[in-house]
Design a protein around this motif. Sequence first.
Motif, PDB file in Angstrom:
ATOM      1  N   HIS A 174      18.735  -5.226  -2.175  1.00 41.67           N
ATOM      2  CA  HIS A 174      18.234  -5.712  -3.461  1.00 41.67           C
ATOM      3  C   HIS A 174      17.049  -4.900  -3.981  1.00 41.67           C
ATOM      4  O   HIS A 174      16.634  -5.090  -5.121  1.00 41.67           O
ATOM      5  N   LEU A 175      16.524  -4.007  -3.175  1.00 39.14           N
ATOM      6  CA  LEU A 175      15.343  -3.246  -3.582  1.00 39.14           C
ATOM      7  C   LEU A 175      15.728  -1.906  -4.210  1.00 39.14           C
ATOM      8  O   LEU A 175      16.760  -1.312  -3.877  1.00 39.14           O
ATOM      9  N   ASP A 176      14.877  -1.414  -5.091  1.00 41.25           N
ATOM     10  CA  ASP A 176      15.056  -0.091  -5.673  1.00 41.25           C
ATOM     11  C   ASP A 176      14.833   0.960  -4.580  1.00 41.25           C
ATOM     12  O   ASP A 176      13.960   0.800  -3.721  1.00 41.25           O
ATOM     13  N   PRO A 177      15.619   2.059  -4.567  1.00 46.79           N
ATOM     14  CA  PRO A 177      15.441   3.097  -3.547  1.00 46.79           C
ATOM     15  C   PRO A 177      14.010   3.620  -3.450  1.00 46.79           C
ATOM     16  O   PRO A 177      13.534   3.941  -2.351  1.00 46.79           O
ATOM     17  N   ALA A 178      13.311   3.721  -4.582  1.00 43.62           N
ATOM     18  CA  ALA A 178      11.929   4.198  -4.553  1.00 43.62           C
ATOM     19  C   ALA A 178      11.027   3.224  -3.804  1.00 43.62           C
ATOM     20  O   ALA A 178      10.125   3.632  -3.055  1.00 43.62           O
ATOM     21  N   VAL A 179      11.265   1.928  -3.979  1.00 40.44           N
ATOM     22  CA  VAL A 179      10.473   0.914  -3.290  1.00 40.44           C
ATOM     23  C   VAL A 179      10.788   0.932  -1.792  1.00 40.44           C
ATOM     24  O   VAL A 179       9.890   0.801  -0.950  1.00 40.44           O
ATOM     25  N   ILE A 180      12.064   1.105  -1.450  1.00 40.63           N
ATOM     26  CA  ILE A 180      12.456   1.188  -0.039  1.00 40.63           C
ATOM     27  C   ILE A 180      11.778   2.380   0.626  1.00 40.63           C
ATOM     28  O   ILE A 180      11.208   2.271   1.721  1.00 40.63           O
ATOM     29  N   ALA A 181      11.850   3.530  -0.026  1.00 46.56           N
ATOM     30  CA  ALA A 181      11.254   4.742   0.541  1.00 46.56           C
ATOM     31  C   ALA A 181       9.748   4.591   0.695  1.00 46.56           C
ATOM     32  O   ALA A 181       9.178   4.897   1.756  1.00 46.56           O
ATOM     33  N   PHE A 182       9.084   4.097  -0.355  1.00 47.04           N
ATOM     34  CA  PHE A 182       7.632   3.914  -0.291  1.00 47.04           C
ATOM     35  C   PHE A 182       7.252   2.897   0.774  1.00 47.04           C
ATOM     36  O   PHE A 182       6.329   3.128   1.572  1.00 47.04           O
ATOM     37  N   GLY A 183       7.956   1.782   0.816  1.00 43.52           N
ATOM     38  CA  GLY A 183       7.628   0.729   1.766  1.00 43.52           C
ATOM     39  C   GLY A 183       7.762   1.180   3.207  1.00 43.52           C
ATOM     40  O   GLY A 183       6.876   0.933   4.040  1.00 43.52           O
ATOM     41  N   GLN A 184       8.861   1.869   3.522  1.00 42.64           N
ATOM     42  CA  GLN A 184       9.077   2.311   4.894  1.00 42.64           C
ATOM     43  C   GLN A 184       8.068   3.377   5.301  1.00 42.64           C
ATOM     44  O   GLN A 184       7.510   3.345   6.405  1.00 42.64           O
ATOM     45  N   ILE A 185       7.836   4.340   4.428  1.00 43.56           N
ATOM     46  CA  ILE A 185       6.939   5.441   4.781  1.00 43.56           C
ATOM     47  C   ILE A 185       5.491   4.972   4.838  1.00 43.56           C
ATOM     48  O   ILE A 185       4.718   5.392   5.711  1.00 43.56           O
ATOM     49  N   ALA A 186       5.083   4.091   3.924  1.00 42.85           N
ATOM     50  CA  ALA A 186       3.738   3.536   3.986  1.00 42.85           C
ATOM     51  C   ALA A 186       3.546   2.731   5.272  1.00 42.85           C
ATOM     52  O   ALA A 186       2.489   2.802   5.919  1.00 42.85           O
ATOM     53  N   ALA A 187       4.555   1.972   5.663  1.00 42.65           N
ATOM     54  CA  ALA A 187       4.488   1.220   6.919  1.00 42.65           C
ATOM     55  C   ALA A 187       4.392   2.166   8.111  1.00 42.65           C
ATOM     56  O   ALA A 187       3.692   1.881   9.096  1.00 42.65           O
ATOM     57  N   ALA A 188       5.098   3.297   8.035  1.00 43.71           N
ATOM     58  CA  ALA A 188       5.027   4.290   9.110  1.00 43.71           C
ATOM     59  C   ALA A 188       3.610   4.825   9.263  1.00 43.71           C
ATOM     60  O   ALA A 188       3.119   5.016  10.384  1.00 43.71           O
ATOM     61  N   VAL A 189       2.928   5.075   8.135  1.00 39.79           N
ATOM     62  CA  VAL A 189       1.545   5.562   8.189  1.00 39.79           C
ATOM     63  C   VAL A 189       0.652   4.536   8.871  1.00 39.79           C
ATOM     64  O   VAL A 189      -0.205   4.879   9.703  1.00 39.79           O
ATOM     65  N   LEU A 190       0.845   3.255   8.549  1.00 38.54           N
ATOM     66  CA  LEU A 190       0.054   2.189   9.169  1.00 38.54           C
ATOM     67  C   LEU A 190       0.278   2.141  10.684  1.00 38.54           C
ATOM     68  O   LEU A 190      -0.636   1.797  11.442  1.00 38.54           O
ATOM     69  N   CYS A 191       1.481   2.478  11.126  1.00 36.84           N
ATOM     70  CA  CYS A 191       1.782   2.504  12.563  1.00 36.84           C
ATOM     71  C   CYS A 191       1.238   3.769  13.221  1.00 36.84           C
ATOM     72  O   CYS A 191       0.715   3.732  14.346  1.00 36.84           O
ATOM     73  N   LEU A 192       1.357   4.888  12.520  1.00 38.52           N
ATOM     74  CA  LEU A 192       1.005   6.181  13.112  1.00 38.52           C
ATOM     75  C   LEU A 192      -0.493   6.404  13.232  1.00 38.52           C
ATOM     76  O   LEU A 192      -0.958   7.006  14.214  1.00 38.52           O
TER      77      LEU A 192
END
Length: 296
Positions: A174-192
Amino acid sequence: MIRGTARDHALYAAMTSIWGASFFFTALALRSFNPYMVVLVRMAVAAAVLGVVVRARGLSVPRERRTLGHLLVLGAGNMALPFTLLTLAQEHVTSSTAVVLSATTPVFVFLIASLGLRAERFTVGRLAGIGTAFAGMVLLAGGGVELWGWPLAVVASSALFASGNVYTRRRLPHLDPAVIAFGQIAAAVLCLLPVTALTGHLEVGEVRPVPALALLELGLLASAAAYLLYFRFILRWGSTAASVNTYLQPFVGLLLGGLVLDEAMSGRQWAALGVILAGLLVFGAARLSPGRARRG
């Protein structure tokens, strides 16, 4: 053959070329940066760019706990962990070897969709293709049953990417591809960020121009631009069809590795590539349409 417009196929070819070249650019970036910093900076640059894209398009970032939870899981398991494994491995294997071993991703996607979700048909032809492709992986890694160590880390990263591919399709359609990409990569930064700091890898030595430019390319194109396209294709075509690009990446990666990095391929490696590509032909013999792949 995947159905789509001429524009779809042009964008798919661009995405494939960008990711095929990413192994080459990672090898260059590692000349000045440690693997943890390569992944962290790459993800941070991509998150910044995608954040601008999301804001410019007037898209809203989800605030529901369940959706945020899915993005956090994907940020850790589909971004942070596999990219760290893959980048660490490239300190020990050539970019040419890494790009070919990474071609296992669509096989893992199909296995998950077929055996785990029963969303793909498991045919004799596809089984033969999977077996042939994995035989090529074993041959490339050293022959016989010697698939271990850093080559196995590359294959493990492919399995993680495949799992994230299917998870994204199932949980975030249900999410826009841009939101999916931003959400996953931003979450990755928080983990890394905390992991990189706590392990003592949050450091940069002498930075040379070429590695710095290579790292910038990894953030802008191989992460931000490519993932915008990738999640678009997952939602439009399905998990298996979207992941087929990894079978085509070796052509770009081998060309750059051989001509620019002077990574000579042995006769066994060329034979292994031939076996892998033969597996691709067999595996892809059944026509893959959006309607069939969409369920994966």
